[in-house]
Design an enzyme around this catalytic site. Sequence first.
Site, PDB file in Angstrom:
ATOM      1  N   SER A 128      -2.417  31.985  -3.221  1.00 43.63           N
ATOM      2  CA  SER A 128      -1.862  31.042  -4.019  1.00 43.63           C
ATOM      3  C   SER A 128      -2.196  31.320  -5.535  1.00 43.63           C
ATOM      4  CB  SER A 128      -2.477  29.752  -3.814  1.00 43.63           C
ATOM      5  OG  SER A 128      -1.954  28.723  -4.378  1.00 43.63           O
ATOM      6  N   ASP A 187       7.117  26.957   1.806  1.00 39.74           N
ATOM      7  CA  ASP A 187       5.805  26.777   1.252  1.00 39.74           C
ATOM      8  C   ASP A 187       6.014  25.723   0.187  1.00 39.74           C
ATOM      9  OD1 ASP A 187       3.524  27.185  -0.466  1.00 39.74           O
ATOM     10  OD2 ASP A 187       3.359  29.153   0.351  1.00 39.74           O
ATOM     11  N   HIS A 240       1.523  26.739   3.296  1.00 36.42           N
ATOM     12  CA  HIS A 240       1.225  27.518   2.347  1.00 36.42           C
ATOM     13  C   HIS A 240       0.528  29.002   2.901  1.00 36.42           C
ATOM     14  CE1 HIS A 240       0.185  28.504  -1.670  1.00 36.42           C
ATOM     15  NE2 HIS A 240      -1.025  27.977  -1.942  1.00 36.42           N
TER      16      HIS A 240
END
Length: 526
Positions: A239, A468, A496
Amino acid sequence: MTPRVVRWVALLLVAALVLAGVGVAALAVLGGDDGLPDPASVPTSTPAPGSDTPPRPGLARFYSQTLDWEWCHGIELCASLEVPLDYRHPDGETIELAVLRVPAADPGKRIGSLVVNPGGPGAPGTDYAENAAVPGNVFTAPVLAAYDVVGFDPRGTGSSDPVDCLSDDELDAYVAQDPDPETPAEVQTYTGFVDAIGAGCADRSGALAAHVTTIEAARDLDVLRAALGESTLAYYGASYGTKLGATYADLFPDRVGRLVLDGAVDVSLSSRDLSLQQAGGFETALRAYVQSCLDAADEGDDCFLGDTLDAGLTRIQQLLADVDAHPLPTDGDRDLDVGNAFYGLVLPLYSRDYWPALTQGLKAAFDGDGTLLLRFSDVYSSRGADGYTDNSTEAFYAISCLDDPWSIPASQVPAELPDFEAASPTFGDVFAWGLTGCGGMQVTSSEKPRDIRAAGAAPIVVIGTTRDPATPYAWAEHLADQLESGVLVSRDGDGHTGYTEGNTCVDDAVDAYLLRDTVPEDGLDC
């Protein structure tokens, strides 16, 4: 807090896994948690020639430091890394960064250190490394056998001189407030918090508040690499951790080793476009969740959300409106307010594995009980039973707004609503209001924005997942294109990030890269 930039979340059951199984790899090395050996006897990397060469002579004392490892949590190794508060003035004030190392499970197969970052910005990397010690949580068993997994709390986060912006009571109110204010009173509350958190960071954190940028954290990362004795950096970032990794690669391309950037952030996008596209990502994830409920109904189970996709989305949207008007009671002394309901809804969308938990939470809320959604919200904001367990919510704000202080005044939000509502009928208004979030920022960064290309770096693996919610797939495509040596690996799926998410094609590609330096084919579809 508004989701202006990508945020990593520790999901509910992950926390349980940490409590139940943390340190498995380390225990395999040591044979138990009694009679631990001298930390100096645990294998580490022998410093390679030139590994401690600083980019500037004034940083030599930081690059030549030795980490003083001590056992912590029973079965991991902890140390502190000293770095300058301001890299322009290395002889000035310094800060300490918390570092945690999980030794390689098989010393005979040890390759070196693999530094990890969970994203956020603001999530503690030491917790992430600790959680990663359990095979399957972050890494496969072969990777854990071959690498020391090393996490650090980036400056301003966790145990690394954390920034502080609000009291716990103020933070409760900040998270619980309506993230989509409709009335003048709600707008006044919202804008009041925009000013309060900005002023609070400056007042409560002092000089540190101006020195928690991603660029400075990337400079810290190179100091850590040198202290670990590694000539190049092996790194896994998830991320926002992909932004940190890409920034590192741009600053230190000759130090890039095996870098994996999973759930990638498009570092070229404006804050507005990041928010707009992330709103669309969460809408896509919510639609996939509702569709899964309908698909189960086709197989004989009733879908509690309704008979059509639109009906299911409408029922969830109406729940948020109802909670805004009438907060729900819980099994504790706090009600479920609409801000908590929003975060409680989006958190389980980060992983398909947690959709059943979302179903339980929504069913309870429809029946008038907000307990589960409040607990999901608390996990999102790192709130424990007796207060906040870390400062990730405040650090998220401080780092994001220092990296890019752009914002709009509340008066301009109505003009943004049509675009955001088109991208996300459920979440769009929240993300549009998030564009005001940095309006109260009172400090400025000494670092200049970079056009990130990482020219001259070794191949960098970038992973994107097609549905995602937090980092839309297009971001991975763009980041792989922006990095001159970027290699794209695509996972067709929900949730994710892509590695250790049940796709053996992705796992095999990443393992081959980390273990044997076999670079995946650019554009690999999994």
